[in-house]
Structure formats: structure tokens, C-alpha cells
Write a protein that holds these residues in place. Structure first.
Motif, short mmCIF file in Angstrom:
data_model
loop_
_atom_site.label_atom_id
_atom_site.label_comp_id
_atom_site.label_asym_id
_atom_site.label_seq_id
_atom_site.Cartn_x
_atom_site.Cartn_y
_atom_site.Cartn_z
N MET A 295 0.84 -1.20 0.00
CA MET A 295 0.00 0.00 0.00
C MET A 295 0.88 1.25 0.00
N LYS A 296 1.68 1.38 -1.06
CA LYS A 296 2.63 2.49 -1.14
C LYS A 296 1.94 3.84 -1.29
N TRP A 297 0.67 3.84 -1.77
CA TRP A 297 -0.03 5.12 -1.93
C TRP A 297 -0.30 5.80 -0.59
N LEU A 298 -0.11 5.05 0.52
CA LEU A 298 -0.30 5.65 1.84
C LEU A 298 0.98 6.33 2.36
N GLU A 299 2.10 6.08 1.70
CA GLU A 299 3.37 6.62 2.19
C GLU A 299 3.37 8.15 2.17
N ARG A 300 4.15 8.71 3.10
CA ARG A 300 4.24 10.16 3.20
C ARG A 300 4.75 10.79 1.90
N SER A 301 5.71 10.11 1.27
CA SER A 301 6.30 10.68 0.04
C SER A 301 5.28 10.82 -1.08
N ARG A 302 4.20 10.00 -1.04
CA ARG A 302 3.16 10.06 -2.06
C ARG A 302 2.12 11.15 -1.79
N SER A 303 2.22 11.81 -0.63
CA SER A 303 1.21 12.82 -0.27
C SER A 303 1.77 14.23 -0.21
N ILE A 304 3.01 14.43 -0.71
CA ILE A 304 3.58 15.78 -0.72
C ILE A 304 2.90 16.61 -1.81
N ALA A 305 2.46 17.80 -1.44
CA ALA A 305 1.70 18.65 -2.36
C ALA A 305 2.59 19.17 -3.49
N ALA A 306 2.00 19.26 -4.66
CA ALA A 306 2.72 19.81 -5.82
C ALA A 306 2.80 21.34 -5.69
N PRO A 307 3.76 21.99 -6.35
CA PRO A 307 3.85 23.46 -6.32
C PRO A 307 2.52 24.09 -6.75
N GLY A 308 2.13 25.15 -6.03
CA GLY A 308 0.89 25.84 -6.36
C GLY A 308 -0.36 25.23 -5.72
N PHE A 309 -0.17 24.19 -4.91
CA PHE A 309 -1.32 23.55 -4.26
C PHE A 309 -2.03 24.55 -3.34
N ASN A 310 -3.35 24.56 -3.37
CA ASN A 310 -4.15 25.48 -2.55
C ASN A 310 -4.30 24.89 -1.14
N ARG A 311 -3.71 25.56 -0.13
CA ARG A 311 -3.75 25.01 1.23
C ARG A 311 -5.16 24.97 1.82
N TRP A 312 -6.09 25.74 1.25
CA TRP A 312 -7.46 25.74 1.78
C TRP A 312 -8.23 24.47 1.41
N LEU A 313 -7.60 23.59 0.63
CA LEU A 313 -8.23 22.29 0.35
C LEU A 313 -7.97 21.28 1.47
N ILE A 314 -7.06 21.62 2.38
CA ILE A 314 -6.72 20.70 3.47
C ILE A 314 -7.79 20.66 4.57
N PRO A 315 -8.35 21.81 4.99
CA PRO A 315 -9.37 21.75 6.07
C PRO A 315 -10.52 20.78 5.82
N PRO A 316 -11.10 20.68 4.60
CA PRO A 316 -12.18 19.69 4.42
C PRO A 316 -11.73 18.25 4.66
N ALA A 317 -10.47 17.95 4.27
CA ALA A 317 -9.96 16.60 4.50
C ALA A 317 -9.81 16.34 6.00
N ALA A 318 -9.33 17.36 6.73
CA ALA A 318 -9.20 17.22 8.18
C ALA A 318 -10.56 17.09 8.85
N LEU A 319 -11.53 17.86 8.37
CA LEU A 319 -12.87 17.82 8.97
C LEU A 319 -13.53 16.46 8.75
N ALA A 320 -13.25 15.82 7.62
CA ALA A 320 -13.85 14.52 7.35
C ALA A 320 -13.50 13.51 8.44
N VAL A 321 -12.27 13.61 8.95
CA VAL A 321 -11.85 12.71 10.02
C VAL A 321 -12.42 13.15 11.36
N HIS A 322 -12.28 14.44 11.68
CA HIS A 322 -12.70 14.89 13.01
C HIS A 322 -14.21 14.87 13.20
N LEU A 323 -14.97 15.10 12.14
CA LEU A 323 -16.43 15.02 12.28
C LEU A 323 -16.86 13.59 12.60
#
Length: 465
Positions: free
Chosen positions: A1-29
Motif C-alpha cells: 500500500m505504497k499510496w499511503l506513504e508520506r512521500s506520495r502525499s507531498i503537495a505539488a507546487p501551487g497547491f491550494n492550502r485551503w483544500l486541506i481543512p475539508p480533508a481534516a474535517l472529514a476525520v474529526h467530524l
């Protein structure tokens, strides 16, 4: 399950950081469902034919495991990255419900302790710290707001879980308002079916967060942000303190004490919320003016206060400082508890308002804690220090329900109590908050003797890269 590795989740240049809160909320909700356990508490008491304390222990075990797993697994979460840790959290959280359901159907209470308490509690702890750490890295310019965004989802979990659980319980029981009436209590079998449904549903929703979370590339910072221009304060260190040294400082344990006492005062009420409002407005004929649906709505309002407090108060701490906001949580909370204890039974509006404000302070203390630690100890190992601080939550998870359920068991049986039966509980919470307020006033900046030498920091950074 290499797609779970940290190296596979590094954001590309220009990534919009405001897309992260919805992903965080999905877990915390999802893991925030822990605050909606009072919806089916009376059902489990009747199903297993045990005391309030015996059922309250389930919640306590889950909170204890939350703190322990966060403290023990914090370093692993940082090393593995948020994607893998969130996947592990989803697996534990979903499995916890399924094992808990087996305990309900077979009437084995210990299996419910193991499932929802131990296995689910591990999912709570890992899921709690995964997006928090990641969001702080995406928002170094607004740490209080960032932690508030992440942790407010946990506070809002019951807002969804409470009405959803009530609706599902009624469907599973074939609820008929003309036959079952206002004092309907769900059967144990329907609670078991609810657990299976929630286990599958929450795993699926948390996978949305797993698939969409990203970490910033090394050296990334917000456009136009200059760390050297950040406003200085005597309570904000310019040094870096390791986790091992942090727990040697007086300030760490004072923050731990303040968080423990504030959480103890709030957690016991949250766990008792649904039966509490029904008891406060029970008439002389033994019937409550608050039925199960309204009580579930009250739990939902507390969830809104919990969620809003995490974002509003934590964001406010970016402006007025962490120490002042903690003094408000504890000092203001004590005053509102006195009003709730002495006058809450006279007006449902007053009761609800006081409870919502108190719970907003409870949520705010959680959301502000990571930024407070960052101020006192720097960013070097703030994630690991946060994990250690969450043991205060574990301790409160035992103390709060034990105090509340123990005092209430001495007052009478569920469904027979009224407002004055809650006086010993509420006034005990006032004493705890006053002690916490005094502890907060003693928090000071960390002595420079605990700071890491520059050469050691350079070595650690090099190894981490």
C-alpha cells in the motif's frame, strides 16, 4: 500500500492550502461521534441492566485510549505522514463499532468495552492528532485559527451523530409516536444495528480525508509571509524545546492541570447531556417536559457550541494571547456553572444558553492547546509535546464521568431525578474550574536552560530531511 506513504502525499507546487481543512474535517467530524454517546446511554443501561457508572466507563475507556495512543503514537504519526495515520485511524474507529455491536448483541459488556472503548479509542487518538499537526504546518501564520479549524470538527461530530442516531434508532425499533410516547427508550438490538451502520459509514467518510490530505513540501511557507516579522511576546519563545525537556518544565504541567480540570468539568456534562436536560425539567408527576427528540436536539446544540468555540476562541487567542484566553475558559466557566446550578431549572432558555457557553469554553481549551504549546516550546517537537499533553484528556476522561455518574448514582435512578439532584455535581465542577484558573495564572515563559542548542537543532533538521 505504497499510496499511503508520506512521500506520495507531498503537495505539488501551487497547491491550494485551503483544500486541506475539508480533508481534516472529514476525520474529526467522524471521531467526534464520541460526544453523542448520551443519545443511547439509557438504552444500554436497560439492555445490560447495570448502573450509569458501568455504561459511563465505556466513554472513559475511549478517552483514556485517545490520550495514550496520541502520546505513544505521536512520533509514528509524524514519521508516517497524515495519509497513512488517517487510514489506520479509520480502520480502528470503524472496527471498534463492529466489535462493540457484537458485545451488544451477545450481551457481553466487556466486548463493548474492548470494541468502542479500546479499539475505537485508538482510532480516536491517531485520528485526532493526524490532521492537527498537518494543518499547523500549512498555516504557520495563523496557528490558533489552524488548530481551531482542525479540532472544531471533533466538537461538531455530535451535531451530525446525535440526530442521525436518533432517527436510525427509531427506524430500527419501528417507533410509533402514538404507541411509544415521549418517554420512549431505544432497545438494545436497535443500538447494536446502529453501531454496525455507524462503523461502515464512518470508515467510508474518513476515507475521503485519507484520499485528499496533502503535506507541504520541505521549506514551503505561505506566499508573502515572513517569520521574522511575527509580533513578539514575552510568552512566545524564540527558542526550541524538546519533548523530553518540555515535561520537565513547570509551565507544561500547569497547562496540563488547566486542561485536565477544564475538560473534567465539561466532559462529565457532555456524557450526561441528554438525560440531564430531561431531568432538569421533570414535573411533579414524574414526566419530563423534554422528550427524547428534544434532548437529542440539545445534544446537537452543545455540539454547535463545542465546535464554534474551538474555532472562535482559538482564533481569538491569536489576538489576545493564549494565557488570557485560558483564564477566560476557567474563570468565566466557573461563573456560568454557578448560574446553571442555581437558576438553570427556572428557564429552559437560560439552561441551554449557559450549557452552550460552558461547552464552547471546553472546546476552545482543546483547540488553543497546540498553539499554546507552540508559543511556549517552539515548533521543534510540538506534535510530540501535544501528544503528551493529551494524557490530561485521558485523565479527565476517567475523572469527569466517574465524578458525575458517581454523584448521580447516589442521588437516584435514571428517569426519576430532578434539577436539585444535579447541585452536588455542578458545584463540584465550579471548584475544579477555580483551581484551574489559579493554575493558569502561574504559567510563565520557559527558562532558556531548557532550550535546545543550535547545533543539535541543525543535526535534527538534517536527519529529518
Amino acid at each position: 500500500m505504497k499510496w499511503l506513504e508520506r512521500s506520495r502525499s507531498i503537495a505539488a507546487p501551487g497547491f491550494n492550502r485551503w483544500l486541506i481543512p475539508p480533508a481534516a474535517l472529514a476525520v474529526h467530524l467522524c471521531i467526534g461521534q464520541a460526544y453523542a454517546t448520551s443519545v443511547y446511554k439509557s438504552s444500554l443501561i436497560g439492555h445490560f441492566e447495570v448502573s450509569q457508572t458501568a455504561i459511563g466507563i465505556i466513554f472513559s475507556i475511549a478517552i483514556v485510549m485517545l490520550g495514550l495512543s496520541a502520546a505513544i503514537m505521536g512520533t509514528w504519526v509524524e514519521r508516517s505522514g497524515p495519509r497513512k495515520s488517517m487510514f489506520v485511524a479509520a480502520s480502528f474507529w470503524g472496527a471498534g463499532f463492529l466489535v462493540g455491536a457484537a458485545g451488544i448483541f451477545t450481551e457481553q459488556l466487556w466486548l463493548l468495552y474492548l470494541g468502542y472503548g479500546v479499539i475505537g479509542g485508538v482510532g480516536l487518538g491517531i485520528g485526532y492528532i493526524s490532521p492537527v499537526s498537518t494543518l499547523m504546518k500549512w498555516f504557520p501564520d495563523r496557528p490558533g485559527m489552524a488548530t481551531g479549524m482542525a479540532i472544531m470538527g471533533f466538537g461538531g461530530g455530535a451535531l451530525i451523530a446525535s440526530p442521525l442516531s436518533t432517527a436510525l434508532l427509531k427506524r430500527f425499533d419501528g417507533f410509533d409516536p402514538l404507541i411509544d410516547g415521549a418517554n420512549w427508550i431505544a432497545s438494545g438490538a436497535s443500538v447494536g444495528k446502529l453501531f454496525i451502520t455507524l462503523g461502515v459509514l464512518y470508515f467510508a467518510v474518513m476515507m475521503y480525508g485519507v484520499l485528499n490530505i496533502r503535506v507541504p513540501a520541505p521549506g514551503w511557507k505561505p506566499r508573502g509571509w515572513d517569520s521574522t516579522k511575527v509580533k513578539s511576546s514575552a510568552m512566545v519563545t524564540t527558542g526550541q524545546v524538546s519533548a523530553a525537556n518540555a515535561i520537565k518544565t513547570k509551565s507544561f504541567w500547569l497547562v496540563w492541570t488547566a486542561l485536565f480540570l477544564n475538560v473534567t468539568a465539561g466532559i462529565g456534562i457532555l456524557e450526561q447531556a441528554s438525560p440531564m436536560i430531561q431531568d432538569f425539567f421533570r414535573g411533579a408527576d414524574g414526566n419530563s417536559a423534554v422528550n427524547a427528540a428534544v434532548a437529542a436536539g440539545f445534544v446537537g446544540l452543545l455540539s454547535i457550541g463545542n465546535m464554534a468555540g474551538r474555532f472562535i476562541w482559538s482564533s481569538t487567542s491569536d489576538v489576545i494571547g493564549r494565557k488570557r484566553i485560558y483564564m477566560l475558559y476557567l474563570g468565566g466557566g466557573a461563573v456560568f456553572y454557578v448560574v446553571l446550578a442555581l437558576f438553570g431549572g427556572s428557564s429552559m432558555l437560560l439552561f441551554v444558553m449557559m450549557a452552550v457557553v460552558i461547552i464552547s469554553f471546553y472546546g476552545g481549551s482543546f483547540a488553543t492547546a497546540p498553539a499554546y504549546l507552540k508559543d511556549l516550546f517552539g515548533t521543534f517537537q510540538v506534535g510530540a509535546i501535544h501528544g503528551r499533553l493529551l494524557t490530561a484528556w485521558s485523565a479527565a476522561g476517567i475523572a469527569g464521568p466517574l465524578i458525575v455518574n458517581g454523584l448521580l448514582d447516589a442521588q437516584g435512578k435514571p428517569g426519576t431525578m430532578v434539577a436539585h439532584n444535579y447541585l452536588p455535581v455542578l458545584l463540584t465542577m465550579v471548584v475544579l474550574l477555580v483551581i484551574g484558573f489559579l493554575a493558569t495564572t502561574q504559567i510563565r515563559a520557559v527558562d532558556t536552560k531548557f532550550h535546545e542548542p543550535e547545533v543539535d537543532l541543525a543535526d535534527a533538521t538534517s536527519k529529518g530531511a
